[in-house]
Design a protein around this motif. Structure first.
Motif, mmCIF file in Angstrom:
data_model
loop_
_atom_site.group_PDB
_atom_site.id
_atom_site.type_symbol
_atom_site.label_atom_id
_atom_site.label_comp_id
_atom_site.label_asym_id
_atom_site.label_seq_id
_atom_site.Cartn_x
_atom_site.Cartn_y
_atom_site.Cartn_z
ATOM 1 N N ASN A 39 48.022 46.979 45.224
ATOM 2 C CA ASN A 39 49.025 45.962 44.905
ATOM 3 C C ASN A 39 48.671 45.219 43.622
ATOM 4 O O ASN A 39 49.507 44.543 43.032
ATOM 5 C CB ASN A 39 49.145 44.952 46.049
ATOM 6 C CG ASN A 39 49.746 45.591 47.288
ATOM 7 O OD1 ASN A 39 50.669 46.400 47.183
ATOM 8 N ND2 ASN A 39 49.211 45.272 48.440
ATOM 9 N N HIS A 40 47.410 45.334 43.233
ATOM 10 C CA HIS A 40 46.964 44.667 42.015
ATOM 11 C C HIS A 40 47.038 45.602 40.811
ATOM 12 O O HIS A 40 46.373 45.366 39.815
ATOM 13 C CB HIS A 40 45.533 44.148 42.192
ATOM 14 C CG HIS A 40 45.402 43.133 43.288
ATOM 15 N ND1 HIS A 40 44.291 43.023 44.097
ATOM 16 C CD2 HIS A 40 46.272 42.186 43.728
ATOM 17 C CE1 HIS A 40 44.476 42.045 44.971
ATOM 18 N NE2 HIS A 40 45.662 41.525 44.775
ATOM 19 N N GLY A 41 47.793 46.654 40.944
ATOM 20 C CA GLY A 41 47.913 47.594 39.837
ATOM 21 C C GLY A 41 46.764 48.572 39.829
ATOM 22 O O GLY A 41 46.066 48.733 40.832
ATOM 23 N N ASP A 42 46.607 49.226 38.695
ATOM 24 C CA ASP A 42 45.553 50.244 38.597
ATOM 25 C C ASP A 42 44.277 49.680 37.989
ATOM 26 O O ASP A 42 43.182 49.988 38.417
ATOM 27 C CB ASP A 42 46.065 51.412 37.747
ATOM 28 C CG ASP A 42 47.296 52.052 38.372
ATOM 29 O OD1 ASP A 42 47.142 52.677 39.430
ATOM 30 O OD2 ASP A 42 48.401 51.877 37.841
ATOM 31 N N LEU A 43 44.455 48.882 36.962
ATOM 32 C CA LEU A 43 43.310 48.275 36.299
ATOM 33 C C LEU A 43 43.568 46.785 36.162
ATOM 34 O O LEU A 43 44.719 46.349 36.126
ATOM 35 C CB LEU A 43 43.101 48.906 34.909
ATOM 36 C CG LEU A 43 42.756 50.404 34.885
ATOM 37 C CD1 LEU A 43 42.869 50.961 33.473
ATOM 38 C CD2 LEU A 43 41.358 50.630 35.417
ATOM 39 N N ALA A 44 42.488 46.030 36.087
ATOM 40 C CA ALA A 44 42.643 44.589 35.955
ATOM 41 C C ALA A 44 41.609 44.062 34.976
ATOM 42 O O ALA A 44 40.538 44.650 34.823
ATOM 43 C CB ALA A 44 42.468 43.914 37.310
ATOM 44 N N SER A 45 41.965 42.960 34.324
ATOM 45 C CA SER A 45 41.002 42.352 33.411
ATOM 46 C C SER A 45 40.882 40.867 33.687
ATOM 47 O O SER A 45 41.846 40.209 34.075
ATOM 48 C CB SER A 45 41.413 42.573 31.962
ATOM 49 O OG SER A 45 40.442 41.966 31.126
ATOM 50 N N ASN A 46 39.697 40.357 33.478
ATOM 51 C CA ASN A 46 39.456 38.935 33.712
ATOM 52 C C ASN A 46 39.297 38.169 32.406
ATOM 53 O O ASN A 46 38.792 37.057 32.408
ATOM 54 C CB ASN A 46 38.197 38.773 34.566
ATOM 55 C CG ASN A 46 36.970 39.327 33.873
ATOM 56 O OD1 ASN A 46 37.076 39.926 32.801
ATOM 57 N ND2 ASN A 46 35.814 39.137 34.459
ATOM 58 N N VAL A 47 39.705 38.772 31.274
ATOM 59 C CA VAL A 47 39.484 38.108 29.974
ATOM 60 C C VAL A 47 40.012 36.685 29.952
ATOM 61 O O VAL A 47 39.361 35.787 29.403
ATOM 62 C CB VAL A 47 40.158 38.831 28.783
ATOM 63 C CG1 VAL A 47 39.210 39.802 28.156
ATOM 64 C CG2 VAL A 47 41.460 39.454 29.187
ATOM 65 N N ALA A 48 41.192 36.481 30.521
ATOM 66 C CA ALA A 48 41.786 35.148 30.467
ATOM 67 C C ALA A 48 40.909 34.140 31.197
ATOM 68 O O ALA A 48 40.780 32.992 30.784
ATOM 69 C CB ALA A 48 43.187 35.175 31.079
ATOM 70 N N LEU A 49 40.282 34.572 32.279
ATOM 71 C CA LEU A 49 39.406 33.682 33.041
ATOM 72 C C LEU A 49 38.170 33.318 32.237
ATOM 73 O O LEU A 49 37.751 32.170 32.193
ATOM 74 C CB LEU A 49 38.996 34.368 34.358
ATOM 75 C CG LEU A 49 40.106 34.468 35.400
ATOM 76 C CD1 LEU A 49 39.763 35.514 36.438
ATOM 77 C CD2 LEU A 49 40.346 33.134 36.045
ATOM 78 N N SER A 50 37.595 34.328 31.585
ATOM 79 C CA SER A 50 36.348 34.058 30.885
ATOM 80 C C SER A 50 36.586 33.351 29.547
ATOM 81 O O SER A 50 35.688 32.726 29.011
ATOM 82 C CB SER A 50 35.558 35.349 30.692
ATOM 83 O OG SER A 50 36.350 36.321 30.059
ATOM 84 N N LEU A 51 37.824 33.440 29.024
ATOM 85 C CA LEU A 51 38.102 32.809 27.730
ATOM 86 C C LEU A 51 38.781 31.447 27.863
ATOM 87 O O LEU A 51 38.974 30.742 26.869
ATOM 88 C CB LEU A 51 38.998 33.727 26.890
ATOM 89 C CG LEU A 51 38.316 34.486 25.759
ATOM 90 C CD1 LEU A 51 37.169 35.312 26.313
ATOM 91 C CD2 LEU A 51 39.306 35.385 25.051
ATOM 92 N N ALA A 52 39.138 31.089 29.086
ATOM 93 C CA ALA A 52 39.928 29.873 29.293
ATOM 94 C C ALA A 52 39.249 28.649 28.693
ATOM 95 O O ALA A 52 39.878 27.834 28.023
ATOM 96 C CB ALA A 52 40.184 29.668 30.781
ATOM 97 N N LYS A 53 37.955 28.552 28.915
ATOM 98 C CA LYS A 53 37.238 27.371 28.445
ATOM 99 C C LYS A 53 37.250 27.304 26.923
ATOM 100 O O LYS A 53 37.580 26.269 26.335
ATOM 101 C CB LYS A 53 35.808 27.400 28.979
ATOM 102 C CG LYS A 53 35.083 26.075 28.812
ATOM 103 C CD LYS A 53 33.811 26.002 29.637
ATOM 104 C CE LYS A 53 34.114 25.671 31.100
ATOM 105 N NZ LYS A 53 32.878 25.521 31.914
ATOM 106 N N ALA A 54 36.929 28.436 26.285
ATOM 107 C CA ALA A 54 36.897 28.471 24.820
ATOM 108 C C ALA A 54 38.276 28.202 24.230
ATOM 109 O O ALA A 54 38.410 27.584 23.172
ATOM 110 C CB ALA A 54 36.371 29.822 24.351
ATOM 111 N N ALA A 55 39.298 28.643 24.919
ATOM 112 C CA ALA A 55 40.653 28.460 24.412
ATOM 113 C C ALA A 55 41.184 27.069 24.721
ATOM 114 O O ALA A 55 42.178 26.632 24.141
ATOM 115 C CB ALA A 55 41.580 29.515 25.015
ATOM 116 N N GLY A 56 40.528 26.376 25.631
ATOM 117 C CA GLY A 56 40.982 25.050 26.024
ATOM 118 C C GLY A 56 42.336 25.077 26.707
ATOM 119 O O GLY A 56 43.184 24.219 26.487
ATOM 120 N N ARG A 57 42.542 26.081 27.524
ATOM 121 C CA ARG A 57 43.843 26.258 28.153
ATOM 122 C C ARG A 57 43.642 26.826 29.560
ATOM 123 O O ARG A 57 42.684 27.553 29.798
ATOM 124 C CB ARG A 57 44.652 27.262 27.339
ATOM 125 C CG ARG A 57 46.119 26.871 27.160
ATOM 126 C CD ARG A 57 46.716 27.633 26.000
ATOM 127 N NE ARG A 57 45.955 27.432 24.784
ATOM 128 C CZ ARG A 57 45.829 28.338 23.825
ATOM 129 N NH1 ARG A 57 46.383 29.507 23.938
ATOM 130 N NH2 ARG A 57 45.124 28.066 22.747
#
Length: 561
Positions: A39-57
């Motif tokens: 249900n989560h598709g075939d592949l997943a990435s956590n980039v947004a989670l790990s970059l959230a702090k640096a992006a301030g968002r």
RNA sequence: GCGCCAGUAGCUCAGUUGGAUAGAGCAUGCGCCUUCUAAGCGCACGGUCGAGGGUUCGAAUCCUUCCUGGCGCGCCA
């Protein structure tokens, strides 16, 4: 597949940086994972989670921006933002079906890679003393070591397998004394029996053969028993040859091959042992105490110094070990893996320390070690103690004879080396479906059976038509199989890189389970030729991957059972 | 006492290197062979991931302290 997605994400991030949405100095390691839940598709990435702090968002907001910036690709049909901010990628049917074509084209080559770039690697394993038959513990070493060799070869390494043959030293003298005692009619119960002598029945066998004047043909030596119970040297030579022959036969029955048997005695004959001592003395890392010569291994991380030369003049095993590993280094092996039982783990720091003390520019962590934990043998619900000296024994040969080579190898390689292993003889012998190896082999045989059935019907599989119609594979079971097949090369790469052959064993069990489920749910030989040939393509791909995987474990892939 | 390895379902073990609701086999219970091999498939049951603390968006996984088991701590190999 992962690489393609990684590339897309990289491009999206670069675009965001260009727009000033992300600071330019972020250097994220982009992690793409296979999802556990479809249900989560075939592949997943956590980039947004790990970059959230640096992006301030917030992660989900950032994930949305990344998705927005993703270039269009024929591989990805859609993306989804899920949970705390994962980006899920749904792959197109054609991209997930492509694996079948790859497998059929590459055949036995599917799953192989060239990450090793042809570099040489030496794998030493088993290296059992010729003082008794091989037991289950050696069997684990043989199964793991041999599989490791196959994995390394499959990932592009130039592999040399080696067995260090300890045909000199105190334990060999002990063996000679034990056989001699038997020649003289003594039994292990006798008060004159040598202290710490080997008590097993096989000692009696050796003595009888020696007295009878049998001729032993081992791989590298041929010795005829002199029959003289007083000739210790003759007895020693005979006993070593005898047990060497036994081990040859054990390994042959186990289908384990070595490129080289390295004799410890050759290190004495060539003067390598002497040279090593002299070098260590010259380097100033030694001292004499209590009549013995010590090496200051504590200078190199050991917890105590070690004796190299005993007060009675002989060397401990430690010194030839160092000389041997220096020899490996001088033969040009930048990478060496020693597979051995964890009961010998104390040699790891010792050997490395000895090599450092030689000051030859050998890297500190050289060589690598793979240590397998102990094997506990259960029979009739009770633990069987393995003790060469006491004589109670479970030999590798017994297991192969009773259990079969395939099941024995599978059992011994199906657990992580660092986990203790319980070998239940009754279970392994049961020849029932408790044996996972049959489950996997049966999947292979079933595919062959389908092909036979097809031939019986006077039909044949049109591989071209099958590949052209892969888009007909729309059942959930089929999609699950495609996902599983696609993973295989990563499993092989990971098993080789981490010296963990059991990953392959586990994978094959899962693949077989996916196949059996599909087989039961959907008939392959349907009237619709396009669908039939597509399914035959899929089943043939499964067969090929099972065959490839079993080969890495040294287990056969039967066409019928 | 010190070092290494482990502790996940009743049992044997996985767990994609820190990801989403922890999985499989066996065992137990109930179903599926006039259809390509039933050495098979489906459903159910089953968990304080040894215990406590910490690290962070997030821990079975990393750090720490304990507990338990295996192995080692030879002038044996």
């Amino acid at each position: 597949m992962k690489e393609q997605i990684t590339l897309l994400v990289e491009q999206a991030l670069a675009a965001l940086v260009a727009q000033g949405q992300l600071p330019a100095d972020v250097a994220p390691k982009i992690q793409i994972d296979r999802t556990r839940d479809k249900n989560h598709g075939d592949l997943a990435s956590n980039v947004a989670l790990s970059l959230a702090k640096a992006a301030g968002r917030p992660p989900r907001e950032l994930a949305a921006q990344i998705c927005e910036a993703l270039p269009a690709s024929p591989v990805v049909t859609r993306t989804e933002i899920a949970g705390p901010g994962f980006i899920n990628f749904f792959l197109s049917d054609s991209s997930s079906q492509a694996v079948v074509r790859s497998i059929l084209q590459q055949g036995a080559g599917f799953g192989r890679s060239d990450v090793g770039k042809g570099q040489r690697v030496q794998v030493e394993f088993v290296s059992a003393n010729p003082t008794g038959p091989l037991h289950v513990g050696h069997g684990r070493g043989a199964a793991v070591g041999d599989s490791l060799c196959r994995l390394l070869a499959a990932t592009g390494w130039d592999v040399a397998s080696e067995f260090y043959y300890n045909d000199a030293g105190a334990q060999i003298d002990n063996l000679a004394r034990s056989v001699q005692a038997r020649c003289q009619g003594l039994t292990p119960d006798s008060p004159e029996w040598p202290e710490d002598g080997y008590r097993g029945d096989y000692i009696h066998d050796v003595a009888r053969a020696y007295l009878a004047g049998e001729t032993i043909d081992a791989q590298d030596r041929h010795v005829t028993g002199a029959g003289d119970a007083n000739n210790t040297d003759a007895i020693r030579d005979f006993a070593v040859a005898y047990l060497r022959r036994e081990q040859d036969l054990d390994l042959k029955a186990f289908a384990v091959h070595f490129d080289l048997y390295f004799l410890e005695s050759s290190l004495y004959q060539s003067g390598a042992v002497e040279e090593t001592v002299e070098q260590l003395i010259a380097n100033g890392h030694t001292y004499e105490q209590d009549g013995a010569l010590w090496l200051r291994t504590t200078e190199f991380g050991d917890d105590k110094d070690r004796v190299m030369r005993k007060s009675e003049g002989g060397y401990t095993y430690f010194l030839p070990d160092v000389a041997y590993h220096l020899n490996k280094w001088e033969r040009g092996f930048q990478r060496v893996i020693n597979e051995q039982g964890a009961d010998h783990h104390s040699t790891v720091t010792r050997v490395r320390a000895g090599l450092q003390a030689l000051q030859k520019g050998i890297p500190e962590g050289w060589p690598d070690y793979v240590l397998h934990q102990m094997v506990t043998v259960m029979r009739d619900g009770e633990e069987v103690k393995i003790s060469k000296r006491a004589g109670s024994y479970v030999t590798l040969r017994d297991l192969i004879d009773e259990v079969g080579r395939d099941a024995t190898r599978y059992f011994l390689v199906a657990r992580g080396p660092s986990s203790q292993l319980t070998f239940d003889i009754d279970l392994a012998m049961s020849q029932s479906n408790d044996n996972p190896v049959y489950y996997i082999q049966y999947a292979h045989a079933r595919v062959c059976s389908i092909q036979r059935k097809l031939a019986e019907q006077g039909e044949s599989w049109n591989a071209e038509r099958g590949i052209e119609n892969l888009e007909q594979l729309q059942e959930e079971h089929e999609k699950a199989l495609l996902r599983r097949l696609d993973r295989y090369p990563e499993v092989v790469a990971s098993a080789a890189a981490n010296s963990e052959p059991h990953l392959v064993a586990n994978y094959l069990k899962d693949l077989a389970a996916d196949f059996h489920a599909w087989y039961n749910a959907h008939k392959t030989l349907v009237d619709d030729k396009a669908l039939r040939d597509a399914r035959l393509a899929l089943s043939e791909a499964v067969r090929q991957v099972i065959a490839n995987g079993l080969d890495l474990l040294g287990v056969s892939a039967p066409e019928s059972m």
